[in-house]
Structure formats: structure tokens, C-alpha cells
Design a protein around this motif. Structure first.
Motif, PDB file in Angstrom:
ATOM      1  N   PRO A 227       0.812  -1.238   0.000  1.00  0.00           N
ATOM      2  CA  PRO A 227       0.000   0.000   0.000  1.00  0.00           C
ATOM      3  C   PRO A 227       0.841   1.281   0.000  1.00  0.00           C
ATOM      4  N   HIS A 229       3.220   1.708  -1.976  1.00  0.00           N
ATOM      5  CA  HIS A 229       3.710   1.828  -3.357  1.00  0.00           C
ATOM      6  C   HIS A 229       2.525   1.699  -4.317  1.00  0.00           C
ATOM      7  N   GLY A 230       2.471   0.678  -5.102  1.00  0.00           N
ATOM      8  CA  GLY A 230       1.413   0.564  -6.113  1.00  0.00           C
ATOM      9  C   GLY A 230       0.051   0.243  -5.530  1.00  0.00           C
ATOM     10  N   LYS A 259      -1.925  11.653  13.303  1.00  0.00           N
ATOM     11  CA  LYS A 259      -1.369  10.314  13.012  1.00  0.00           C
ATOM     12  C   LYS A 259      -2.051   9.220  13.828  1.00  0.00           C
ATOM     13  N   LEU A 265      -3.276   9.871   4.505  1.00  0.00           N
ATOM     14  CA  LEU A 265      -4.153  10.130   3.369  1.00  0.00           C
ATOM     15  C   LEU A 265      -3.570   9.408   2.163  1.00  0.00           C
ATOM     16  N   MET A 266      -4.221   8.341   1.751  1.00  0.00           N
ATOM     17  CA  MET A 266      -3.740   7.564   0.615  1.00  0.00           C
ATOM     18  C   MET A 266      -3.796   8.415  -0.652  1.00  0.00           C
ATOM     19  N   GLY A 267      -2.760   8.296  -1.467  1.00  0.00           N
ATOM     20  CA  GLY A 267      -2.714   9.086  -2.697  1.00  0.00           C
ATOM     21  C   GLY A 267      -2.056  10.434  -2.522  1.00  0.00           C
ATOM     22  N   HIS A 270       4.966  11.701  -1.467  1.00  0.00           N
ATOM     23  CA  HIS A 270       5.833  10.956  -2.394  1.00  0.00           C
ATOM     24  C   HIS A 270       7.264  10.987  -1.881  1.00  0.00           C
ATOM     25  N   ARG A 271       7.987   9.917  -2.144  1.00  0.00           N
ATOM     26  CA  ARG A 271       9.379   9.857  -1.686  1.00  0.00           C
ATOM     27  C   ARG A 271      10.220  10.914  -2.388  1.00  0.00           C
ATOM     28  N   ARG A 279       2.199  13.593 -13.017  1.00  0.00           N
ATOM     29  CA  ARG A 279       1.267  12.564 -13.512  1.00  0.00           C
ATOM     30  C   ARG A 279      -0.125  12.782 -12.920  1.00  0.00           C
ATOM     31  N   TYR A 317      -0.509  22.350   7.399  1.00  0.00           N
ATOM     32  CA  TYR A 317       0.171  21.111   7.790  1.00  0.00           C
ATOM     33  C   TYR A 317       0.671  20.360   6.559  1.00  0.00           C
ATOM     34  N   LYS A 321       4.429  19.656   5.206  1.00  0.00           N
ATOM     35  CA  LYS A 321       4.927  18.284   4.999  1.00  0.00           C
ATOM     36  C   LYS A 321       5.138  17.992   3.509  1.00  0.00           C
ATOM     37  N   ASN A 326      -0.546  12.341  -5.496  1.00  0.00           N
ATOM     38  CA  ASN A 326       0.385  11.634  -6.379  1.00  0.00           C
ATOM     39  C   ASN A 326      -0.379  10.888  -7.461  1.00  0.00           C
ATOM     40  N   PHE A 349      -1.697  -1.048 -12.624  1.00  0.00           N
ATOM     41  CA  PHE A 349      -0.431  -0.336 -12.411  1.00  0.00           C
ATOM     42  C   PHE A 349       0.733  -1.227 -12.866  1.00  0.00           C
ATOM     43  N   ARG A 353       3.516  -0.562 -15.700  1.00  0.00           N
ATOM     44  CA  ARG A 353       4.906  -0.426 -15.243  1.00  0.00           C
ATOM     45  C   ARG A 353       5.835  -1.492 -15.802  1.00  0.00           C
TER      46      ARG A 353
HETATM   47  C1  SDX Z   1       3.997   5.431  -5.676  1.00  0.00           C
HETATM   48  O1  SDX Z   1       8.961   5.895  -5.743  1.00  0.00           O
HETATM   49  C2  SDX Z   1       8.107   6.075  -6.654  1.00  0.00           C
HETATM   50  O2  SDX Z   1       8.366   6.691  -7.676  1.00  0.00           O
HETATM   51  C3  SDX Z   1       6.737   5.470  -6.418  1.00  0.00           C
HETATM   52  C4  SDX Z   1       5.692   5.779  -7.483  1.00  0.00           C
HETATM   53  C5  SDX Z   1       6.037   5.118  -8.781  1.00  0.00           C
HETATM   54  O3  SDX Z   1       5.564   5.596  -9.814  1.00  0.00           O
HETATM   55  O4  SDX Z   1       6.690   4.047  -8.761  1.00  0.00           O
HETATM   56  O5  SDX Z   1       5.589   7.170  -7.676  1.00  0.00           O
HETATM   57  C6  SDX Z   1       4.313   5.240  -7.091  1.00  0.00           C
HETATM   58  O6  SDX Z   1       4.329   4.586  -4.883  1.00  0.00           O
HETATM   59  C7  SDX Z   1       3.314   6.715  -5.242  1.00  0.00           C
HETATM   60  C8  SDX Z   1       3.124   6.783  -3.696  1.00  0.00           C
HETATM   61  C9  SDX Z   1       1.830   6.011  -3.369  1.00  0.00           C
HETATM   62  N1  SDX Z   1       1.686   5.848  -1.908  1.00  0.00           N
HETATM   63  C10 SDX Z   1       0.723   6.503  -1.235  1.00  0.00           C
HETATM   64  O7  SDX Z   1      -0.048   7.356  -1.713  1.00  0.00           O
HETATM   65  C11 SDX Z   1       0.619   6.082   0.232  1.00  0.00           C
HETATM   66  C12 SDX Z   1       0.476   7.335   1.106  1.00  0.00           C
HETATM   67  N2  SDX Z   1       1.744   8.067   1.042  1.00  0.00           N
HETATM   68  C13 SDX Z   1       2.729   7.809   2.058  1.00  0.00           C
HETATM   69  O8  SDX Z   1       2.721   6.628   2.705  1.00  0.00           O
HETATM   70  C14 SDX Z   1       4.046   8.524   1.850  1.00  0.00           C
HETATM   71  O9  SDX Z   1       3.754   9.786   1.439  1.00  0.00           O
HETATM   72  C15 SDX Z   1       5.065   7.905   0.931  1.00  0.00           C
HETATM   73  C16 SDX Z   1       5.447   6.542   1.378  1.00  0.00           C
HETATM   74  C17 SDX Z   1       4.560   7.866  -0.455  1.00  0.00           C
HETATM   75  C18 SDX Z   1       6.291   8.825   0.970  1.00  0.00           C
HETATM   76  O10 SDX Z   1       6.725   8.869   2.237  1.00  0.00           O
HETATM   77  P1  SDX Z   1       8.058   9.743   2.573  1.00  0.00           P
HETATM   78  O11 SDX Z   1       8.418  10.709   1.539  1.00  0.00           O
HETATM   79  O12 SDX Z   1       9.086   8.762   3.010  1.00  0.00           O
HETATM   80  O13 SDX Z   1       7.575  10.622   3.694  1.00  0.00           O
HETATM   81  P2  SDX Z   1       7.673  10.178   5.178  1.00  0.00           P
HETATM   82  O14 SDX Z   1       7.052   8.812   5.311  1.00  0.00           O
HETATM   83  O15 SDX Z   1       9.065  10.382   5.677  1.00  0.00           O
HETATM   84  O16 SDX Z   1       6.694  11.254   5.851  1.00  0.00           O
HETATM   85  C19 SDX Z   1       7.138  12.606   6.008  1.00  0.00           C
HETATM   86  C20 SDX Z   1       6.105  13.220   6.914  1.00  0.00           C
HETATM   87  C21 SDX Z   1       5.785  12.310   8.102  1.00  0.00           C
HETATM   88  O17 SDX Z   1       5.403  13.156   9.158  1.00  0.00           O
HETATM   89  P3  SDX Z   1       6.546  13.500  10.297  1.00  0.00           P
HETATM   90  O18 SDX Z   1       7.117  12.166  10.755  1.00  0.00           O
HETATM   91  O19 SDX Z   1       7.562  14.373   9.572  1.00  0.00           O
HETATM   92  O20 SDX Z   1       5.771  14.237  11.379  1.00  0.00           O
HETATM   93  O21 SDX Z   1       4.872  13.359   6.168  1.00  0.00           O
HETATM   94  C22 SDX Z   1       3.867  12.565   6.758  1.00  0.00           C
HETATM   95  C23 SDX Z   1       4.557  11.543   7.655  1.00  0.00           C
HETATM   96  O22 SDX Z   1       3.736  11.185   8.737  1.00  0.00           O
HETATM   97  N3  SDX Z   1       3.177  11.910   5.646  1.00  0.00           N
HETATM   98  C24 SDX Z   1       1.859  11.824   5.545  1.00  0.00           C
HETATM   99  C25 SDX Z   1       1.633  11.157   4.318  1.00  0.00           C
HETATM  100  N4  SDX Z   1       2.801  10.859   3.743  1.00  0.00           N
HETATM  101  C26 SDX Z   1       3.769  11.320   4.569  1.00  0.00           C
HETATM  102  N5  SDX Z   1       0.861  12.236   6.378  1.00  0.00           N
HETATM  103  C27 SDX Z   1      -0.400  11.987   5.937  1.00  0.00           C
HETATM  104  N6  SDX Z   1      -0.697  11.381   4.776  1.00  0.00           N
HETATM  105  C28 SDX Z   1       0.288  10.946   3.943  1.00  0.00           C
HETATM  106  N7  SDX Z   1      -0.018  10.336   2.807  1.00  0.00           N
END
Ligand code: SDX
Length: 392
Positions: A227, A229-230, A259, A265-267, A270-271, A279, A317, A321, A326, A349, A353
Motif C-alpha cells: 500500500p 507503493h502501487g 497520526k 491520506l492515501m494518494g 511521495h518519496r 502525472r 500542515y 509536509k 500523487n 499499475f 509499469r
Molecule cells: C507510488 O517511488 C516512486 O516513484 C513510487 C511511485 C512510482 O511511480 O513508482 O511514484 C508510485 O508509490 C506513489 C506513492 C503512493 N503511496 C501513497 O499514496 C501512500 C500514502 N503516502 C505515504 O505513505 C508517503 O507519502 C510515501 C510513502 C509515499 C512517501 O513517504 P516519505 O516521503 O518517506 O515521507 P515520510 O514517510 O518520511 O513522511 C514525512 C512526513 C511524516 O510526518 P513527520 O514524521 O515528519 O511528522 O509526512 C507525513 C509523515 O507522517 N506523511 C503523511 C503522508 N505521507 C507522509 N501524512 C499523511 N498522509 C500521507 N499520505
């Protein structure tokens, strides 16, 4: 340093690999394939043309495009014995668990005759995977709903063919809506490649041992399923359906901020993209087009998604952050509107990919490479003598 080991800071550098395929500037929201911006490819190109670009480094001319499309469409069928493989899965198995299995099984059809050091064999592997993934994906869906498998119709375009295999039946095979086929093609294109993401890095690491490319792509599928990632596109729809109405959004925004039970929040986020995901902008436009075509402009999930996006983009907020929508945020709404069930979203996906995975594999194997060997920062016990059982 923990007094026993000292670490060379240079060693600590994150290992990076060289690639010509895709460039991302996360701060500026830039994504280029072979130098071409994703927005222009999505608007002016199509998925198979983008596949050609990723595999060859240049857009095809008319003759090259015709030859490439013919090659792909000629190999869309899978070996008939693979249908037995599907029947070994429970009907309610998650389609991603089936895809990991059947794509891995493809290795058994192309193993003994495959020499990965032969450029032509590598190209054949790439073409076979791009050609067969939609067929396997549609077979996953048909097995899941208990309908007969549909054979490919190679008179159709790549994405029309996929929708034909997904929704056609031997009794009723309506013409595919071209607006939906174009939207499907854009979804494949927008997911084609994304530099060294988790699943692509998995394919590269698996490939660095000289493993069969079909097995390496199966490893990539397994990684994409998560979850974070894809699997996020499936999680976005589940989140929107759980929110239920626009009035409930504030509750979920608060959950994300504090938290609570590690809710995210899904979607969003991004890393790499700490600005908008280019996109997502194209996906949002495609979402509007599809829902308008289907008369679903008032889809309640879309209303929730748009309101959620607006709040997140204005809320200090999320701004702090750097959490922007995405690629996964709108894709699920489009796929739901087309009639694809949520459990199939990540399979879509993976289908898009596949070209990125196999292009990165091919790029690595085509150049001198060594087996990947990530190192570690050891944080365990220092050396100590064994303690006999009666002394513990
Ligand atoms: C894809 O790598 C790629 O290119 C992937 C991709 C591809 O095409 O292959 O682009 C496809 O995987 C897109 C991402 C899909 N995933 C999601 O939508 C799941 C929700 N997103 C997160 O889980 C998160 O944003 C990540 C995993 C995508 C990125 O995480 P990061 O950059 O490592 O950020 P982090 O986990 O270090 O969080 C930084 C802060 C944290 O708060 P603090 O610890 O600083 O207080 O941001 C917060 C997190 O709690 N945060 C979120 C959040 N994502 C990060 N808070 C709420 N909702 C979110 N979605």
C-alpha cells in the motif's frame, strides 16, 4: 561510531545507479522519459510509442512504430497451458497474488532458450512481457469473477484489446468506448516508468544476479503490491468510500495530522516529489473527461476527492509536509468509472509499469554490471563467547 566499529562516511552514501531512461526533479515536479516531458507524451503520444521510447531511447518513426506495434500485437496470446495455472487459484485470491504467480510461471516458457547476454533475446523478453501482461491481467479478472477467458483481438489497439478481454464475453462483446480506451492507454502511459522506485529497484537487484527476466518482473510485481507503493490506488478508493461524504473529510484530515492509528491520506505524498506529481495533473484531467463521457460528473467519490485535494493544498500542515496528490490519487476513480474493481487497480499499475521494469533490466544487463550487494550498518552485539545452556 559505536566504539567498536568506525564507519566511513563515504560508505554511508546511498548507492545510486546510472540510467538514461527517466529523469525526475521532485522539487520542480518534472518527469522526463528520454528527455520528453510526461505531460507532452500523455497528450501527444500513446503507451506503445512510449514503450518504444523507453526500450530504444528515441521515439519511433512511422515505419518503426508500425513494426513495433505489429510485433507486440502478434504476441498477445499466452500458452494455453497457462490457463490451468489460473485454475489452481481460489476465485477470491487477490489478483496481485495471481499475477506474481503467473508472470513468474512465464519464466518456465522462456528459460532454457533464453540467453540474457544476447541482445535479441533481451528484446524478445521485453516484447513478450509488454504483449502478454494485459492478457494475463484480464485473465486474472475473468478468473476472479468466474467468467471464461477472452482471447485477444489483434485487430484492436493495445488498450482497446485490454478492455475487450476484461469486459467482453463469448455471448456479448460490445465495441469498446474509444474515450475509455484512450483513458486506459493514458493510465498505462502514466505508470510506464518512474526511475528507481521500490519495485524497479527490486527488478534491478534480482536481475543483477543474472536471474530470468520474467522471474525478476514477478519480484517487481510483489514489491508493487504494498500500500505504500502501487497498492495505494486501491487504498485511495477504500479511503474515499470510508470517508463517505464531504462532511466527514475534516475528521480524516485531523486523523492524518495527529497520526491516529498511523492513518495517512492515501494518494498523497511521495518519496521524491515534494511538489506536485506531474502525472497526477494529467490523471485529474483524464478523470474529468471519463466521468463527463459517462455522465458521472456528480460521482460522490469525485466530489470527496476534489474537496480533499483542495483542503490538503491549502492546509498549512500538508503544505509544510509537502504532501501533494500523487499518481495514485485520481487513477482509482477513473478505473472505477470504467468498471474495473478496486482489487484490480494495482494489477493495472503493474501492467503499465512492466515496460519500465524490463527497460531498466535491459539497460543494466546491456552494460557491465555486478551483482547488487547492499551493505548494512551493524547495530548488534560485539563479539562474545558462547554460554553453555546450564549457565544461561
Ligand atoms: C507510488 O517511488 C516512486 O516513484 C513510487 C511511485 C512510482 O511511480 O513508482 O511514484 C508510485 O508509490 C506513489 C506513492 C503512493 N503511496 C501513497 O499514496 C501512500 C500514502 N503516502 C505515504 O505513505 C508517503 O507519502 C510515501 C510513502 C509515499 C512517501 O513517504 P516519505 O516521503 O518517506 O515521507 P515520510 O514517510 O518520511 O513522511 C514525512 C512526513 C511524516 O510526518 P513527520 O514524521 O515528519 O511528522 O509526512 C507525513 C509523515 O507522517 N506523511 C503523511 C503522508 N505521507 C507522509 N501524512 C499523511 N498522509 C500521507 N499520505
Amino acid at each position: 561510531a559505536n566504539g567498536y566499529f568506525t564507519y566511513d562516511p563515504g560508505f554511508m552514501a546511498t548507492a545510486a545507479c546510472e540510467s538514461k531512461l527517466t529523469f525526475i526533479d521532485g522539487a520542480k515536479g518534472v518527469l522526463l522519459h528520454g528527455g520528453y516531458p510526461i505531460e507532452q507524451l500523455a497528450d501527444k503520444s500513446d503507451y506503445l510509442e512510449t514503450c518504444y521510447l523507453l526500450l530504444n531511447g528515441e521515439l519511433p518513426n512511422a515505419e518503426q512504430k508500425t513494426e513495433f506495434v505489429d510485433t507486440i500485437m502478434k504476441h498477445t496470446m499466452v500458452h494455453e497451458s497457462l490457463t490451468n495455472f489460473f485454475r489452481g487459484f481460489r476465485y477470491d485470491a487477490h489478483p496481485m497474488s495471481v499475477m506474481v504467480g503467473v508472470v513468474g510461471a512465464l519464466a518456465s516458457f522462456y528459460h532454457d532458450s533464453l540467453d540474457i547476454n544476447n541482445a535479441e533475446h533481451r528484446q524478445i523478453s521485453a516484447h513478450r512481457l509488454i504483449a502478454k501482461m494485459p492478457t494475463l491481467a484480464a485473465m486474472c479478472y475473468k478468473h476472479h469473477i468466474g467468467q471464461p477467458f477472452m482471447y485477444p483481438d489483434n485487430s484492436l489497439s493495445y488498450s482497446e484489446n485490454f478492455l475487450h478481454m476484461m469486459f467482453g464475453t463469448p455471448c456479448d462483446d460490445p465495441k469498446v468506448n474509444p474515450v475509455l480506451a484512450r483513458a486506459m492507454d493514458k493510465i498505462f502511459l502514466l505508470h510506464a516508468d518512474h526511475e528507481q522506485n521500490a519495485s524497479t529497484s527490486t527488478v534491478r537487484l534480482a536481475g543483477s544476479s543474472g536471474a530470468n527476466p520474467f522471474a525478476c518482473v514477478a519480484a517487481g510485481i510483489a514489491t508493487l503490491w504494498g500500500p505504500a507503493h502501487g497498492g495505494a490506488n486501491e487504498a485511495v478508493l477504500e479511503m474515499l468510500e470510508e470517508i463517505g461524504t464531504v462532511d466527514n473529510i475534516d475528521t480524516y484530515i485531523a486523523k492524518a495530522k495527529d497520526k491516529s492509528d498511523s492513518f495517512r491520506l492515501m494518494g498523497f505524498g511521495h518519496r521524491v516529489y515534494k511538489n506536485f506529481d506531474p502525472r497526477a495533473k494529467v490523471m485529474k484531467e483524464t478523470c474529468d473527461e471519463v466521468l463527463a463521457e459517462l455522465g458521472l460528473d456528480n460521482d460522490p467519490l469525485l466530489a470527496i476527492a476534489k474537496r480533499l485535494e483542495q483542503i490538503a493544498l491549502e492546509d498549512p500542515y500538508f503544505i509544510e509536509k509537502k504532501l501533494y496528490p500523487n499518481v495514485d490519487f485520481y487513477s482509482g476513480i477513473i478505473m472505477k468509472a470504467i468498471g474495473i474493481p478496486t482489487e484490480m487497480f494495482t494489477v493495472i499499475f503493474a501492467t503499465g509499469r512492466t515496460v519500465g521494469w524490463i527497460a531498466h533490466w535491459n539497460e543494466m544487463i546491456s552494460n557491465p554490471y555486478k551483482i547488487g550487494r547492499p551493505r548494512q550498518l551493524y547495530t548488534g552485539h560485539t563479539a562474545r563467547d558462547f554460554v553453555a545452556l546450564d549457565k544461561r
